[in-house]
Design a protein around this motif. Structure first.
Motif, PDB file in Angstrom:
ATOM      1  N   LYS A 150      -4.083   3.829   9.169  1.00  0.00           N
ATOM      2  CA  LYS A 150      -2.854   3.131   8.802  1.00  0.00           C
ATOM      3  C   LYS A 150      -2.820   2.863   7.304  1.00  0.00           C
ATOM      4  O   LYS A 150      -3.788   2.390   6.710  1.00  0.00           O
ATOM      5  CB  LYS A 150      -2.776   1.808   9.567  1.00  0.00           C
ATOM      6  CG  LYS A 150      -1.550   0.978   9.254  1.00  0.00           C
ATOM      7  CD  LYS A 150      -0.294   1.629   9.734  1.00  0.00           C
ATOM      8  CE  LYS A 150       0.925   0.762   9.429  1.00  0.00           C
ATOM      9  NZ  LYS A 150       2.188   1.412   9.792  1.00  0.00           N
ATOM     10  N   THR A 151      -1.668   3.149   6.672  1.00  0.00           N
ATOM     11  CA  THR A 151      -1.467   2.853   5.258  1.00  0.00           C
ATOM     12  C   THR A 151      -0.681   1.550   5.125  1.00  0.00           C
ATOM     13  O   THR A 151       0.325   1.360   5.797  1.00  0.00           O
ATOM     14  CB  THR A 151      -0.695   3.987   4.559  1.00  0.00           C
ATOM     15  OG1 THR A 151      -1.440   5.200   4.679  1.00  0.00           O
ATOM     16  CG2 THR A 151      -0.481   3.669   3.089  1.00  0.00           C
ATOM     17  N   ILE A 152      -1.169   0.658   4.273  1.00  0.00           N
ATOM     18  CA  ILE A 152      -0.496  -0.613   4.049  1.00  0.00           C
ATOM     19  C   ILE A 152       0.128  -0.582   2.660  1.00  0.00           C
ATOM     20  O   ILE A 152      -0.580  -0.561   1.650  1.00  0.00           O
ATOM     21  CB  ILE A 152      -1.485  -1.790   4.163  1.00  0.00           C
ATOM     22  CG1 ILE A 152      -2.148  -1.788   5.548  1.00  0.00           C
ATOM     23  CG2 ILE A 152      -0.780  -3.120   3.919  1.00  0.00           C
ATOM     24  CD1 ILE A 152      -3.223  -2.847   5.717  1.00  0.00           C
ATOM     25  N   LYS A 153       1.455  -0.577   2.606  1.00  0.00           N
ATOM     26  CA  LYS A 153       2.165  -0.536   1.333  1.00  0.00           C
ATOM     27  C   LYS A 153       2.903  -1.836   1.026  1.00  0.00           C
ATOM     28  O   LYS A 153       3.102  -2.178  -0.134  1.00  0.00           O
ATOM     29  CB  LYS A 153       3.169   0.624   1.329  1.00  0.00           C
ATOM     30  CG  LYS A 153       2.523   2.005   1.410  1.00  0.00           C
ATOM     31  CD  LYS A 153       3.573   3.095   1.373  1.00  0.00           C
ATOM     32  CE  LYS A 153       2.930   4.476   1.424  1.00  0.00           C
ATOM     33  NZ  LYS A 153       3.947   5.558   1.414  1.00  0.00           N
ATOM     34  N   ILE A 192       3.134  -5.978   2.269  1.00  0.00           N
ATOM     35  CA  ILE A 192       2.606  -7.090   3.043  1.00  0.00           C
ATOM     36  C   ILE A 192       3.554  -8.267   2.901  1.00  0.00           C
ATOM     37  O   ILE A 192       3.853  -8.705   1.785  1.00  0.00           O
ATOM     38  CB  ILE A 192       1.202  -7.499   2.564  1.00  0.00           C
ATOM     39  CG1 ILE A 192       0.218  -6.341   2.746  1.00  0.00           C
ATOM     40  CG2 ILE A 192       0.713  -8.735   3.311  1.00  0.00           C
ATOM     41  CD1 ILE A 192      -1.153  -6.607   2.145  1.00  0.00           C
ATOM     42  N   ALA A 208      -0.981  -2.743  -2.441  1.00  0.00           N
ATOM     43  CA  ALA A 208       0.275  -2.996  -1.744  1.00  0.00           C
ATOM     44  C   ALA A 208       1.112  -4.032  -2.491  1.00  0.00           C
ATOM     45  O   ALA A 208       0.601  -4.817  -3.292  1.00  0.00           O
ATOM     46  CB  ALA A 208      -0.001  -3.492  -0.324  1.00  0.00           C
ATOM     47  N   ASP A 244       4.503  -3.476   6.434  1.00  0.00           N
ATOM     48  CA  ASP A 244       3.449  -2.863   7.237  1.00  0.00           C
ATOM     49  C   ASP A 244       2.546  -3.908   7.879  1.00  0.00           C
ATOM     50  O   ASP A 244       1.816  -3.611   8.827  1.00  0.00           O
ATOM     51  CB  ASP A 244       2.594  -1.944   6.361  1.00  0.00           C
ATOM     52  CG  ASP A 244       3.418  -0.836   5.726  1.00  0.00           C
ATOM     53  OD1 ASP A 244       4.042  -0.066   6.467  1.00  0.00           O
ATOM     54  OD2 ASP A 244       3.448  -0.767   4.478  1.00  0.00           O
ATOM     55  N   LEU A 245       2.574  -5.139   7.349  1.00  0.00           N
ATOM     56  CA  LEU A 245       1.719  -6.206   7.852  1.00  0.00           C
ATOM     57  C   LEU A 245       2.340  -7.549   7.500  1.00  0.00           C
ATOM     58  O   LEU A 245       2.848  -7.730   6.395  1.00  0.00           O
ATOM     59  CB  LEU A 245       0.320  -6.099   7.232  1.00  0.00           C
ATOM     60  CG  LEU A 245      -0.703  -7.185   7.602  1.00  0.00           C
ATOM     61  CD1 LEU A 245      -1.083  -7.073   9.075  1.00  0.00           C
ATOM     62  CD2 LEU A 245      -1.954  -7.067   6.728  1.00  0.00           C
ATOM     63  N   CYS A 260       5.821  -5.180  13.146  1.00  0.00           N
ATOM     64  CA  CYS A 260       4.570  -4.646  12.609  1.00  0.00           C
ATOM     65  C   CYS A 260       3.439  -5.594  12.992  1.00  0.00           C
ATOM     66  O   CYS A 260       3.692  -6.689  13.495  1.00  0.00           O
ATOM     67  CB  CYS A 260       4.666  -4.502  11.087  1.00  0.00           C
ATOM     68  SG  CYS A 260       4.938  -6.075  10.227  1.00  0.00           S
ATOM     69  N   PHE A 268      -5.256  -0.015  13.080  1.00  0.00           N
ATOM     70  CA  PHE A 268      -5.409  -0.996  12.010  1.00  0.00           C
ATOM     71  C   PHE A 268      -6.868  -1.396  11.846  1.00  0.00           C
ATOM     72  O   PHE A 268      -7.370  -1.533  10.724  1.00  0.00           O
ATOM     73  CB  PHE A 268      -4.555  -2.230  12.300  1.00  0.00           C
ATOM     74  CG  PHE A 268      -3.468  -2.439  11.290  1.00  0.00           C
ATOM     75  CD1 PHE A 268      -2.228  -1.863  11.454  1.00  0.00           C
ATOM     76  CD2 PHE A 268      -3.697  -3.203  10.153  1.00  0.00           C
ATOM     77  CE1 PHE A 268      -1.232  -2.041  10.508  1.00  0.00           C
ATOM     78  CE2 PHE A 268      -2.718  -3.387   9.205  1.00  0.00           C
ATOM     79  CZ  PHE A 268      -1.472  -2.810   9.378  1.00  0.00           C
TER      80      PHE A 268
END
Length: 307
Positions: free
Chosen positions: A2-5, A7, A33, A94-95, A123, A164
């Protein structure tokens, strides 16, 4: 992986919320991010003067929490859980990172903002608590995440949580524990009591093999992974395992195959959120932003008020 861009971190501008900001900023630094700092104003009119004041307070809270990555303040009027969910969808977060409080059993039956967000979020949601095992340094973006527990029940929500968990394990070189809990037969629960912790007597090797197959082959080459199978009440076994192995982060799906919702106490995910001694990440398969926003509008305007 998973890529987190992006938050999204919610804050009510209390010292307690500053703790969630520490985690959001540290993760943003690690994944490069952008941080969206969201504050919901539930009872006041959002004048220009109030927004300017709140932005100054948000900037001060970020400065206290750690080194500042790229960030944006989002101030919206509305009920907190609905604002957080809608904002996350609008900005394709994403989070979500937020703070919760351990509460008494009676209070927990009423739910919390964190639980409401986990029920609706588009998400994964990372929830931190007071008096827990921490893995983000104070005054810095230092992350010391060493042991991750993935509560896996072979549902689609668990698969989302596993992706994740693997991303975090790889980024921070953490060991991963995969745990599957088999619900105990009703007769056994009544006979042994709710606190009984038992190893699954049958087909344990088969279940371990299924857990191994759930992990991508390439991840098994770089990640230290342990597998465990237990029988009992799922949320109790997850919490017991986390305490026994000094787990830093619990990852689990929101809605699982064997994690049925109780009549009063809520889902197993809710129970883990309420009583965990470490941060908890609750995941579900991503929802399209348009779907989440449609749900939000439906809640804001009951059918009899919709045109």
């Amino acid at each position: 992986m998973k890529t987190i861009k992006r938050i999204l971190c919610s804050t009510d501008l209390t010292p307690d919320s500053d703790e969630a900001l520490r985690y959001a900023l540290a993760l943003a630094a690690a994944f490069r991010a952008r941080v969206l700092v969201c504050h919901a104003v539930e009872s006041e009119t959002l004048t220009d003067e109030l927004q300017a004041e709140l932005r100054r307070e948000l900037s001060g809270a970020l400065s206290r929490a750690g080194q500042l990555p790229e960030w944006e303040a989002i101030i919206v009027a509305g009920e907190a859980s609905e604002v957080i969910t809608r904002t996350a969808a609008q900005h394709h977060a994403d989070l979500i990172v937020m703070r919760s409080r351990h509460r008494s059993y009676a209070a927990s039956l009423l739910g919390s903002t964190a639980e409401a967000v986990c029920h609706q979020a588009p998400c994964p949601v990372l929830v931190t608590h007071p008096r827990e095992r921490e893995w983000v340094g104070r005054g810095s973006n230092d992350i010391r995440l060493q042991r991750i527990l993935m509560a896996h029940d072979f549902s689609t929500d668990s698969e989302a949580a596993l992706m994740f968990a693997l991303s975090l394990a790889r980024e921070f070189d953490a060991a991963l524990h995969l745990l599957h809990v088999r619900p105990a037969p009703v007769a056994q629960v009544l006979a042994d009591g709710a606190d009984a912790t038992l190893l699954a007597p049958d087909n344990q090797d088969e279940t371990v093999s299924e857990l191994e197959e759930a992990v991508p082959e390439e991840a098994r080459q770089w990640c230290e992974i342990s597998y465990a199978v237990r029988t009992g009440i799922p949320w109790r076994e997850v919490l017991a395992y986390a305490d026994e192995h000094e787990i830093d982060l619990i990852c689990m799906g929101f809605r699982g195959a064997g994690f049925a919702k109780g009549e009063l106490a809520g889902s197993n995910a809710d129970q883990v959120l309420r009583e965990s001694s470490c941060p908890v990440l609750i995941a579900r398969p991503p929802k399209p932003a348009s779907f989440v926003l449609a749900e939000s509008r439906a809640e804001a305007f009951p059918p009899e008020l919709q045109l």
